[in-house]
Write a protein that holds these residues in place. Structure first.
Motif, PDB file in Angstrom:
ATOM      1  N   TYR A  10       0.835  -1.208   0.000  1.00 26.44           N
ATOM      2  CA  TYR A  10       0.000   0.000   0.000  1.00 26.44           C
ATOM      3  C   TYR A  10       0.863   1.249   0.000  1.00 26.44           C
ATOM      4  CZ  TYR A  10      -3.805   3.186   1.136  1.00 26.44           C
ATOM      5  OH  TYR A  10      -4.714   4.202   1.100  1.00 26.44           O
ATOM      6  N   GLY A  11       1.844   1.282   0.892  1.00 30.12           N
ATOM      7  CA  GLY A  11       2.698   2.465   0.989  1.00 30.12           C
ATOM      8  C   GLY A  11       3.491   2.715  -0.272  1.00 30.12           C
ATOM      9  N   ASP A  12       4.015   1.655  -0.899  1.00 27.89           N
ATOM     10  CA  ASP A  12       4.822   1.818  -2.110  1.00 27.89           C
ATOM     11  C   ASP A  12       3.991   2.391  -3.251  1.00 27.89           C
ATOM     12  OD1 ASP A  12       6.951   0.871  -0.748  1.00 27.89           O
ATOM     13  OD2 ASP A  12       7.078  -1.063  -1.763  1.00 27.89           O
ATOM     14  N   SER A  16       2.747   6.086  -2.463  1.00 24.00           N
ATOM     15  CA  SER A  16       3.795   7.099  -2.568  1.00 24.00           C
ATOM     16  C   SER A  16       4.175   7.351  -4.022  1.00 24.00           C
ATOM     17  CB  SER A  16       5.034   6.661  -1.770  1.00 24.00           C
ATOM     18  OG  SER A  16       5.563   5.452  -2.273  1.00 24.00           O
ATOM     19  N   ARG A  17       4.128   6.319  -4.851  1.00 27.25           N
ATOM     20  CA  ARG A  17       4.440   6.496  -6.267  1.00 27.25           C
ATOM     21  C   ARG A  17       3.388   7.378  -6.941  1.00 27.25           C
ATOM     22  NH1 ARG A  17       5.557   1.036  -9.337  1.00 27.25           N
ATOM     23  NH2 ARG A  17       3.355   0.735  -8.857  1.00 27.25           N
ATOM     24  N   ILE A  18       2.119   7.175  -6.603  1.00 30.27           N
ATOM     25  CA  ILE A  18       1.044   7.994  -7.178  1.00 30.27           C
ATOM     26  C   ILE A  18       1.200   9.452  -6.759  1.00 30.27           C
ATOM     27  CG2 ILE A  18      -1.444   8.391  -7.211  1.00 30.27           C
ATOM     28  CD1 ILE A  18      -1.799   5.355  -6.746  1.00 30.27           C
ATOM     29  N   SER A  42      -0.484   7.494   7.623  1.00 28.50           N
ATOM     30  CA  SER A  42      -1.739   8.120   8.040  1.00 28.50           C
ATOM     31  C   SER A  42      -2.707   7.137   8.675  1.00 28.50           C
ATOM     32  CB  SER A  42      -2.428   8.765   6.828  1.00 28.50           C
ATOM     33  OG  SER A  42      -2.881   7.765   5.919  1.00 28.50           O
ATOM     34  N   GLY A  43      -2.476   5.834   8.478  1.00 29.92           N
ATOM     35  CA  GLY A  43      -3.411   4.837   8.975  1.00 29.92           C
ATOM     36  C   GLY A  43      -4.440   4.414   7.943  1.00 29.92           C
ATOM     37  N   ALA A  44      -4.252   4.846   6.693  1.00 23.76           N
ATOM     38  CA  ALA A  44      -5.247   4.556   5.654  1.00 23.76           C
ATOM     39  C   ALA A  44      -5.444   3.064   5.461  1.00 23.76           C
ATOM     40  CB  ALA A  44      -4.828   5.208   4.338  1.00 23.76           C
ATOM     41  N   VAL A  45      -4.351   2.299   5.464  1.00 22.82           N
ATOM     42  CA  VAL A  45      -4.464   0.876   5.173  1.00 22.82           C
ATOM     43  C   VAL A  45      -5.307   0.161   6.235  1.00 22.82           C
ATOM     44  CG1 VAL A  45      -2.347   0.175   6.361  1.00 22.82           C
ATOM     45  CG2 VAL A  45      -3.175  -1.155   4.414  1.00 22.82           C
ATOM     46  N   LYS A 105      10.597  -2.858  -2.313  1.00 22.69           N
ATOM     47  CA  LYS A 105      10.331  -1.425  -2.370  1.00 22.69           C
ATOM     48  C   LYS A 105      10.029  -0.947  -3.786  1.00 22.69           C
ATOM     49  CE  LYS A 105      10.423   2.677  -0.274  1.00 22.69           C
ATOM     50  NZ  LYS A 105       9.450   3.061   0.732  1.00 22.69           N
ATOM     51  N   ARG A 106       8.787  -0.536  -4.021  1.00 20.76           N
ATOM     52  CA  ARG A 106       8.336   0.028  -5.300  1.00 20.76           C
ATOM     53  C   ARG A 106       8.623  -0.886  -6.489  1.00 20.76           C
ATOM     54  NH1 ARG A 106       8.700   6.572  -5.432  1.00 20.76           N
ATOM     55  NH2 ARG A 106       8.070   6.933  -3.295  1.00 20.76           N
TER      56      ARG A 106
END
Length: 859
Positions: A674-676, A679-681, A771-774, A842-843
């Motif tokens: 999710y984070g990868d 962050s790319r978007i 942020s806790g989104a996941v 990572k990504r």
């Protein structure tokens, strides 16, 4: 995040393939939203042509002449996946550069449907690909096509017998938007709206559906003949037909717009709009200060219901319950705020960010349009068709032109249809009572002895249908309306008497009716150039320029743009184009209204506290007053609280359940993915925004230059940067939607001990700095229930996305699959596995499945 490979050939054929042609002519497949069945299901096209292969192809908007020739050449010769595709039409998305292609075998029959007329195919192909919520295929339907106004028809509005309504489970007091395919020998299609006629009338006329000629798209060829059972001239068609229903009438609300507020009189602005908006802001501030989120959402509204598959498992009765959104639940951020009694949920970064975006959108609307809530309706006509004492009686366009039949109790109102071109588009209308209506009805039908029961039936089923607003067709045409289910809203005189009085006092200073220029008609071999011409939606930019003219006190220039706005609306259907020189000269003369730059802010704190505006800018003056009253939420920086909390402060929300190492590590994997991707978007968004900022600055530098080539180059660069941002925003929405759905599908597979899984994910998330989104995307109901439990709040149901029966699953090589459970009447339930991606770190996500196919299994 794509489902780029399925193992079900039948489903593959039903899918609408998403392709993109870039400026160099290269064809690539666009990501498909995870879980979204964008198929031919619920569309006439799939019913008419079983086995058809369909691709929706996107092309760039900003191209040099050479690049355009390259793209057109690729459109004319498009091959993908071993299939040769041919352009056949477009839908409303033509302005965004999206067109429909089908396999070569079906291209000829579809071209024949549209009379080998490319402009008609571009405009009307949407009939075949509209999503119909209800559909019925009849083997032997009798369809009459008559001139408009004959047998009580009107512009694009016809009749269907009541038994068809009952078969579709629709109340006979509803106005319906329809799509129809008929006449197997010479295929035709129609669109518009329907009222219900009694089966007695239908039997007497020996028809099932009556259409006006205007509903048939393109217009029918050939001559008409006298049809004895109809008692008039027309055309009769008998045979198989497919009837689809897109929507039915219901009363709802429209929010206001600055394009409406700019036409308020000074008296209305000072004593109605400002007072209304101040009260709304006062109510919102009170709810905010007291932490009363129930009251807050009553003012700013809840998030719209989100679905990813509108036609799957569709319940016809839900058409009758569309306005009951409360039963759908709340989105996760709203739900946790409503469940939490401690006041701490707002301090979760994800929750605060979601609420801040919602507040920013509402704040801009409130400050520029007073946050009015106006009743909205489907625009309908006064047509009547009945049987009375053995005779069929009908009437059309019989109510006075200055009147309406409506459920509103106000004496009069302003009928508003968007886009608003000018103040004259706000139509002053008086509301008819039954005391005036019934005698006029009897006169129109030519009989004075209608009994009360029949009158009541006519009123309920044909004149006072739920959610409709009845106008004379000449009145509807004054602001470009017709009866194919246009939606309007009304400003009633009992709520806004000064606004209504100001519009009446303004009178009629200019008239720009919906024009009927000569229709454009090109040879079929020019289909690709015609499609390329359809790109680009200038309606919004011209509307905002018109607004800037009004704000600058230049109504003369605004009226010049009214004609260009109408040309933008008519350009594809008719031989008319925008006069770019007029628009360009006005753009050089009038600077944009300052507040227009802030339409898309994501934080309330990004809305300026004060703007330098002209005295003639009514909306600007309203903004400055209301923005001051609104204040900052939560403070001037937009991100502060007296006691700021990070995601790590919510680590103890879950406890007491047994979490295994395997559960923890799998949650870590999902959180990393999710984070990868997120962050790319976000990184890409920052890049395209900066490119647009630089291009806009360059344009501002040269916009007054006498060097036309320099201006042209700067405009092209700015427009390309703007198009790139729009495209990224659309792609980003799709990517985040698919990312959220992936997380949801993954969590959906954790049926056993979900609270322990939620505890594991909470431990992973609160151990980081995100942020806790996941957490809210994976286990939202568990989070909401935990807050209700630990704070003594009330459990609030979270609205879940509509998904297929399945779950996401990882194998030992971190390959993710969507596993869909498929019912098998003859044996055990089956599973279909669709490869999604392989996570390398990572990504580093691989979307091409190079592994051996995963066999279908059994659960």
């Amino acid at each position: 995040m794509t489902a780029n490979r399925t193992q079900n050939a039948a489903l593959d054929q039903q899918l609408i393939l998403e392709l993109r042609i870039d400026a160099s002519g290269e064809v690539t497949r666009k990501p498909t939203k995870l879980g979204r069945k964008d198929t031919l299901e619920g569309k006439l096209l799939g019913q008419l042509y079983p086995g058809i292969r369909v691709a929706r192809v996107s092309v760039p908007y900003e191209l040099t002449p050479y690049e355009q020739s390259v793209v057109e050449n690729r459109m004319a010769s498009l091959h993908y996946g071993g299939v040769e595709y041919k352009l056949v039409g477009a839908s409303g998305s033509a302005k965004d550069g999206k067109f429909y292609f089908v396999d070569q075998a079906h291209a000829g029959p579809i071209a024949e449907r549209f009379q080998h007329w490319p402009e008609a195919a571009i405009v009307y192909f949407a009939i075949l690909v509209s999503d119909c919520k209800l559909m019925v295929e009849e083997p032997d339907l009798r369809i009459a096509v008559v001139k408009d106004h004959v047998l009580g028809t009107n512009d694009c509005r016809g009749w269907a017998r009541e038994s068809l309504y009952r078969k579709l489970k629709i109340g006979t007091n509803r106005f319906c938007q329809f799509r129809l395919a008929f006449d197997a020998s010479e295929p035709k299609q129609a669109k518009g709206a329907l009222k219900a006629m009694s089966d007695h009338v239908a039997d007497r006329l020996a028809v099932d559906i009556i259409l006006p000629e205007s509903a048939c798209k393109p217009a029918l060829k050939g001559s008409v003949r006298f049809v004895p059972q109809l008692g008039t001239s027309g055309r009769m068609f008998t045979g198989p037909a497919i009837l689809g229903i897109k929507q039915i009438s219901r009363q709802s609300e429209f929010g206001s717009s600055y394009t409406l507020i700019e036409h308020a009189s000074e008296e209305a602005l000072q004593f109605e709009l400002k007072l209304w908006a101040l009260q709304r802001i006062k109510t919102m501030r009170k709810a905010w200060d007291e932490g009363d989120y129930q009251a807050l959402f009553e003012v700013i509204g809840k998030s719209e219901v989100t679905t990813i598959d509108d036609g799957v498992n569709f319940d016809p009765d839900s058409l009758e319950r569309e306005d009951d959104q409360a039963s759908e639940g709340c989105d996760p951020a709203e739900a946790v705020l409503l469940a939490d009694r401690s006041g701490n949920a707002i301090k979760i970064p994800y929750v605060f960010n979601q609420l801040n975006r919602k507040l920013a959108r509402w704040a801009f609307r409130a400050c520029t349009s007073a946050d009015l809530k106006l009743p909205s309706f489907a625009l309908a006509d006064d047509g009547v068709l009945i049987e009375h004492r053995g005779r069929v009686l009908s009437a059309s366009d019989w109510i006075p032109e200055d009147s309406t039949i409506t459920s509103l109790t106000a004496e009069k109102g302003l009928c508003i249809r968007y886009p608003i071109r000018m103040q004259e588009d706000l139509l002053p209308i008086r509301h008819l009572t039954n005391e005036e209506l019934v005698p006029a009805l009897k006169q129109a039908l030519g009989t004075a002895n209608l009994d009360e029961t029949l009158v009541a039936t006519i009123l309920e089923r044909q004149l006072r249908m739920e959610g409709t607003y009845i106008l004379h067709s000449k009145t509807a045409s004054k602001n470009g309306g017709d009866f194919d289910f246009d939606t309007i809203c009304v400003m009633p005189s009992d709520q806004f008497p000064k606004f209504v009085a100001g519009r009446i006092a303004y009178g009629q200073k200019f008239r720009q009716e919906k024009t009927k220029h000569q229709k454009a008609k090109s040879p079929w071999w020019n289909a690709c150039p015609v499609a390329m011409k359809a790109r680009g939606n200038r309606i919004g930019s011209i509307t905002d320029l018109k607004t800037s003219c009004i704000a600058a006190g230049r109504p003369d220039l605004a009226y010049k743009l009214v004609e260009q706005l109408q040309n933008a609306l008519d350009s594809l259907k008719h031989r008319v184009e925008i006069d770019e020189s007029v628009v360009s000269e006005i753009r050089k003369e009038v600077a944009p209204a300052p507040w227009l730059r802030h339409k898309r802010e994501r934080r309330v704190s990004d809305l300026p506290a004060h703007l330098e505006i002209a005295d003639t800018d009514k909306v600007g003056r309203l903004y400055n007053l209301l923005r001051k009253e609104l204040g900052f939420l939560p403070d001037e920086t937009g991100n502060g609280f007296e006691e700021k909390m990070g995601i790590e402060d919510f680590r103890g929300l879950f406890s007491g359940d047994h979490v295994t190492r395997e559960m923890f590590e799998e949650c870590q994997l999902v959180n990393s993915i999710y984070g990868d991707i997120a962050s790319r978007i976000v990184q890409r968004e920052e890049e395209v925004k900066q490119q647009l900022k630089d291009a806009q600055a360059q344009w501002e530098t040269v916009r007054q230059s006498e060097d036309k080539e320099q201006r042209r180059s700067a405009v092209l660069a700015r427009n390309r940067a703007q198009a790139a941002l729009w495209e990224h925003e659309q792609d980003a929405r799709d990517q985040f939607s698919s990312l959220h759905l992936f997380i949801h599908y993954w969590a959906q597979g954790k049926q056993e001990n979900r609270r322990a899984w939620a505890q594991a994910m909470n431990a992973v998330v609160t151990g980081g700095t995100g942020s806790g989104a996941v957490l809210f995307q994976s286990f939202p109901q568990e989070v909401v229930d935990a807050f209700a439990e630990v704070t003594g709040g009330q459990r609030v149901r979270v609205r879940m996305p509509k998904t297929v029966n399945g779950y996401a699953w990882f194998d030992d090589e971190r390959r993710a699959f969507l596993v869909e459970r498929i019912a098998n009447p003859e044996g055990p339930e089956c599973e279909k596995r669709v490869f999604l991606f392989q996570y390398k770190g990572k990504r580093d996500l691989l979307f091409e499945n190079t592994s051996a196919p995963v066999p279908l299994g059994h659960s």
